[in-house]
Design an enzyme around this catalytic site. Sequence first.
Site, short mmCIF file in Angstrom:
data_model
loop_
_atom_site.label_atom_id
_atom_site.label_comp_id
_atom_site.label_asym_id
_atom_site.label_seq_id
_atom_site.Cartn_x
_atom_site.Cartn_y
_atom_site.Cartn_z
N LYS A 25 4.97 -9.97 9.00
CA LYS A 25 4.44 -8.89 9.87
C LYS A 25 2.91 -8.98 9.92
O LYS A 25 2.30 -8.78 10.96
CB LYS A 25 4.92 -7.56 9.30
CG LYS A 25 4.12 -6.35 9.69
CD LYS A 25 4.59 -5.83 10.99
CE LYS A 25 3.99 -4.51 11.42
NZ LYS A 25 2.82 -4.04 10.75
N ASP A 26 2.31 -9.26 8.75
CA ASP A 26 0.85 -9.43 8.68
C ASP A 26 0.58 -10.93 8.56
O ASP A 26 0.17 -11.42 7.51
CB ASP A 26 0.29 -8.67 7.47
CG ASP A 26 0.60 -7.20 7.55
OD1 ASP A 26 -0.23 -6.44 8.06
OD2 ASP A 26 1.70 -6.79 7.13
N HIS A 53 9.26 -3.39 3.18
CA HIS A 53 8.80 -3.59 1.80
C HIS A 53 9.99 -3.89 0.88
O HIS A 53 9.91 -4.76 0.01
CB HIS A 53 8.12 -2.32 1.27
CG HIS A 53 6.88 -1.91 2.01
ND1 HIS A 53 6.79 -0.75 2.73
CD2 HIS A 53 5.66 -2.51 2.14
CE1 HIS A 53 5.58 -0.63 3.25
NE2 HIS A 53 4.87 -1.68 2.91
N MET A 103 8.78 -2.48 11.53
CA MET A 103 8.59 -1.38 10.58
C MET A 103 7.16 -1.41 10.04
O MET A 103 6.61 -2.47 9.79
CB MET A 103 9.57 -1.49 9.42
CG MET A 103 10.97 -1.15 9.84
SD MET A 103 12.05 -1.01 8.42
CE MET A 103 13.59 -0.73 9.28
N SER A 136 4.26 1.42 7.75
CA SER A 136 3.97 2.75 7.21
C SER A 136 3.26 3.59 8.26
O SER A 136 3.38 4.81 8.28
CB SER A 136 3.09 2.64 5.96
OG SER A 136 3.65 1.74 5.04
N LEU A 171 6.71 3.34 1.36
CA LEU A 171 7.59 2.18 1.53
C LEU A 171 8.66 2.40 2.60
O LEU A 171 9.14 3.50 2.82
CB LEU A 171 8.28 1.86 0.20
CG LEU A 171 7.33 1.59 -0.98
CD1 LEU A 171 8.15 1.29 -2.24
CD2 LEU A 171 6.37 0.45 -0.68
N MET A 212 0.85 -1.19 0.00
CA MET A 212 0.00 0.00 0.00
C MET A 212 0.88 1.25 0.00
O MET A 212 0.41 2.35 0.30
CB MET A 212 -0.94 0.00 1.20
CG MET A 212 -1.93 -1.16 1.14
SD MET A 212 -3.50 -0.81 1.93
CE MET A 212 -2.96 -0.49 3.58
N GLY A 213 2.16 1.09 -0.34
CA GLY A 213 3.03 2.24 -0.50
C GLY A 213 3.53 2.82 0.81
O GLY A 213 3.45 2.19 1.86
P1 AMP Z 1 1.51 -2.87 3.55
O1 AMP Z 1 2.04 -1.86 2.60
O2 AMP Z 1 1.63 -2.46 4.98
O3 AMP Z 1 0.13 -3.36 3.18
O4 AMP Z 1 2.45 -4.13 3.43
C1 AMP Z 1 2.77 -4.72 2.20
C2 AMP Z 1 3.55 -5.97 2.41
O5 AMP Z 1 4.75 -5.67 3.15
C3 AMP Z 1 2.80 -7.03 3.23
O6 AMP Z 1 3.10 -8.32 2.71
C4 AMP Z 1 3.38 -6.85 4.61
O7 AMP Z 1 3.32 -8.00 5.41
C5 AMP Z 1 4.82 -6.50 4.28
N1 AMP Z 1 5.45 -5.78 5.40
C6 AMP Z 1 5.00 -4.66 6.00
N2 AMP Z 1 5.81 -4.32 7.02
C7 AMP Z 1 6.79 -5.27 7.08
C8 AMP Z 1 7.91 -5.49 7.92
N3 AMP Z 1 8.21 -4.69 8.93
N4 AMP Z 1 8.68 -6.58 7.66
C9 AMP Z 1 8.38 -7.42 6.64
N5 AMP Z 1 7.34 -7.26 5.81
C10 AMP Z 1 6.55 -6.21 6.03
#
Ligand code: AMP
Length: 282
Positions: free
Chosen positions: A149-150, A37, A184, A186, A33, A30-31
């Site tokens: 993380k998710d 990411h 980490m 966003s 970054l 979702m950006g």
């Molecule tokens: P998001 O932009 O938050 O929706 O995350 C996009 C992808 O990045 C998802 O697969 C998240 O699990 C992964 N992600 C987000 N934060 C982290 C992190 N701290 N470490 C590893 N992967 C992450």
Amino acid sequence: MKIFRTSSDMNAFSREVRRKGGRVGLVPTMGYLHQGHISLAKIAKEHSGFVVLSNFVNPTQFGPNEDFERYPRDLQRDNNLCEQAGVDAVFAPPVEEIYGRNESVWVVEDSLSTVLCGKSRPGHFRGVCTVVAKLFNIVEPDIAVFGMKDYQQLKIIEQMVRDLKFQIRIIRAPIVREPDGLAMSSRNKYLSPEERKNALAISAGIKEAAKKISAGCKDYKKIKSELALRISQSGGKLDYVEILDADSLHEFSYKNPSKNILVAVAAFYGKTRLIDNAIVGR
Ligand code: AMP
């Protein structure tokens, strides 16, 4: 690095890569970054020659009182980070490209989604599954990388891929943390310096809980209440603290402890909802 705004341009690029014998790896985001990411993009590069990073704040996974409008966005900064990380193409569509006017088909997972974040954010995983299915159809990747993380999201996507027969391999990426342990995210941008400091109770508390479980402690109720107390004493408002079977996301008994145990937390610091977890292998 290519930047695509339309599904047809994105799909044509992917097909061309594959026609020439290349493999495509997708990193949905979702950006806004961060290095979490970027680590996913690097893992994707190891498994496929061409990395596509999608950058789309998906409206359907936000509840009516959540932060869709104020979710941080900075496409220029994100694109620079992608370029440095060796991403081959960014897919950053406008909302109208992904959602038409009269849509009535959704992808719903109805078992793993009933606990943890699915319980506190009704409809969230319906939005996630639907957008990820669309991204899979548009990009047609060979592999896709999701962060632990998710963790619940990752499990649900793995289930969706199995159940709907997507011909895509899902790769799990470890959680990337700040030097002091904070996972980490966003959303960390929303935290005041004070909240940022207090929020360390989540990662430190999860680490402590995981250590106790690894050492053989089976009093999961006590471990959970200690973790909950630590978070509330730091000023966090708890959404949930759970210790579950990491494969089924079900609870388990003292007598039958699971092979892999998930310690998962969601808590608010101010208005910011943070999640974190650890998996303890037995
Ligand atoms: P998001 O932009 O938050 O929706 O995350 C996009 C992808 O990045 C998802 O697969 C998240 O699990 C992964 N992600 C987000 N934060 C982290 C992190 N701290 N470490 C590893 N992967 C992450």
